[in-house]
Design an enzyme around this catalytic site. Sequence first.
Site, mmCIF file in Angstrom:
data_model
loop_
_atom_site.group_PDB
_atom_site.id
_atom_site.type_symbol
_atom_site.label_atom_id
_atom_site.label_comp_id
_atom_site.label_asym_id
_atom_site.label_seq_id
_atom_site.Cartn_x
_atom_site.Cartn_y
_atom_site.Cartn_z
ATOM 1 N N ARG A 59 32.166 31.411 -34.815
ATOM 2 C CA ARG A 59 31.660 30.505 -35.854
ATOM 3 C C ARG A 59 31.969 29.045 -35.564
ATOM 4 O O ARG A 59 31.323 28.144 -36.095
ATOM 5 C CB ARG A 59 32.169 30.955 -37.221
ATOM 6 N N GLU A 96 48.635 40.828 -33.196
ATOM 7 C CA GLU A 96 49.582 41.706 -33.884
ATOM 8 C C GLU A 96 49.815 42.962 -33.039
ATOM 9 O O GLU A 96 50.943 43.405 -32.856
ATOM 10 C CB GLU A 96 49.011 42.053 -35.258
HETATM 11 P P1 AMP Z 1 43.751 33.063 -36.610
HETATM 12 O O1 AMP Z 1 43.852 33.227 -35.115
HETATM 13 O O2 AMP Z 1 44.590 34.034 -37.361
HETATM 14 O O3 AMP Z 1 43.991 31.633 -37.059
HETATM 15 O O4 AMP Z 1 42.290 33.468 -37.019
HETATM 16 C C1 AMP Z 1 41.302 32.786 -36.445
HETATM 17 C C2 AMP Z 1 39.935 33.368 -36.594
HETATM 18 O O5 AMP Z 1 39.806 34.503 -37.440
HETATM 19 C C3 AMP Z 1 39.122 32.277 -37.182
HETATM 20 O O6 AMP Z 1 38.270 31.849 -36.126
HETATM 21 C C4 AMP Z 1 38.370 32.866 -38.317
HETATM 22 O O7 AMP Z 1 37.009 32.908 -37.957
HETATM 23 C C5 AMP Z 1 38.873 34.266 -38.483
HETATM 24 N N1 AMP Z 1 39.574 34.531 -39.749
HETATM 25 C C6 AMP Z 1 40.858 34.887 -39.883
HETATM 26 N N2 AMP Z 1 41.177 35.118 -41.164
HETATM 27 C C7 AMP Z 1 40.051 34.902 -41.871
HETATM 28 C C8 AMP Z 1 39.711 34.960 -43.279
HETATM 29 N N3 AMP Z 1 40.603 35.320 -44.220
HETATM 30 N N4 AMP Z 1 38.451 34.661 -43.632
HETATM 31 C C9 AMP Z 1 37.543 34.297 -42.708
HETATM 32 N N5 AMP Z 1 37.789 34.231 -41.395
HETATM 33 C C10 AMP Z 1 39.028 34.517 -40.972
#
Ligand code: AMP
Length: 175
Positions: A59, A96
Site C-alpha cells: 500500500r 513474530e
Molecule cells: P509493522 O511492520 O508492524 O509496522 O506493520 C507494517 C505493515 O503492516 C504496514 O505496511 C501495514 O500495511 C500493515 N499493518 C499492520 N497492522 C495493521 C493494522 N492494524 N491495520 C492496517 N494495516 C496494518
Amino acid sequence: MTLDELGGFVRAVPDFPKPGILFRDLTPLLADGAAFRAATRALADRAGDFDLIAGIEARGFLFGAALAQLTGKGLVIVRKPGKLPGATIAHDYALEYGTDRLELHADAVTAGARVLMVDDVLATGGTAEAAVTLVRKAGGAVARALFVLELEGLPGAARLQALGVEAVSLFRYPA
Ligand code: AMP
C-alpha cells in the site's frame, strides 16, 4: 477536505487478518477521488525536503506514487523477495515467527540521496525499520518516514526514532 472529514474514510475492520487485530482499512479513502487527493496533499504538506520517494510494498506504492506525481519526485519501490528483475540488495528482518526480507534494486538510490519513505500504516515498525536499513545499505539517507496513520501503543515511532528517523503521520489511532 479537513483531516477530520478525511478520517471518515478510514474503516476499522475487527479481527482481520486474524482474531484480535483491528485492521485500519484505507480502501474507502482510495476509492473516493476527493479523499485520496486530500490525503496526498496532506502527506505532501508534511514531506519536508527530499530527493526521492521509497514506497513500501504494497500500500506504500499507492500513496508513494500519488505523492511522486504531486511533488514531481521519482519513486523507487521496496519489494518483497523475488519481485524485482534487476540486481538487488536485501535486508532480512525478524517477524513474530520466522523472518522476512525486503529488496531494492541495487542502483535505485544515488549515493547521498535524501529518501522519503512512504507506507500506509505504521504498526510495530518492523517493516519500516527494515526499509530504513535497506535504503541506507543502498547509499541513501532517510529524510523522513511518512504514513497515513500510526497505531498508538505500538513501538513503531520509537523504533524509527532510535534509528534517527522522524515518523510523521496524518492520523493516530489506537492499535
Ligand atoms: P509493522 O511492520 O508492524 O509496522 O506493520 C507494517 C505493515 O503492516 C504496514 O505496511 C501495514 O500495511 C500493515 N499493518 C499492520 N497492522 C495493521 C493494522 N492494524 N491495520 C492496517 N494495516 C496494518
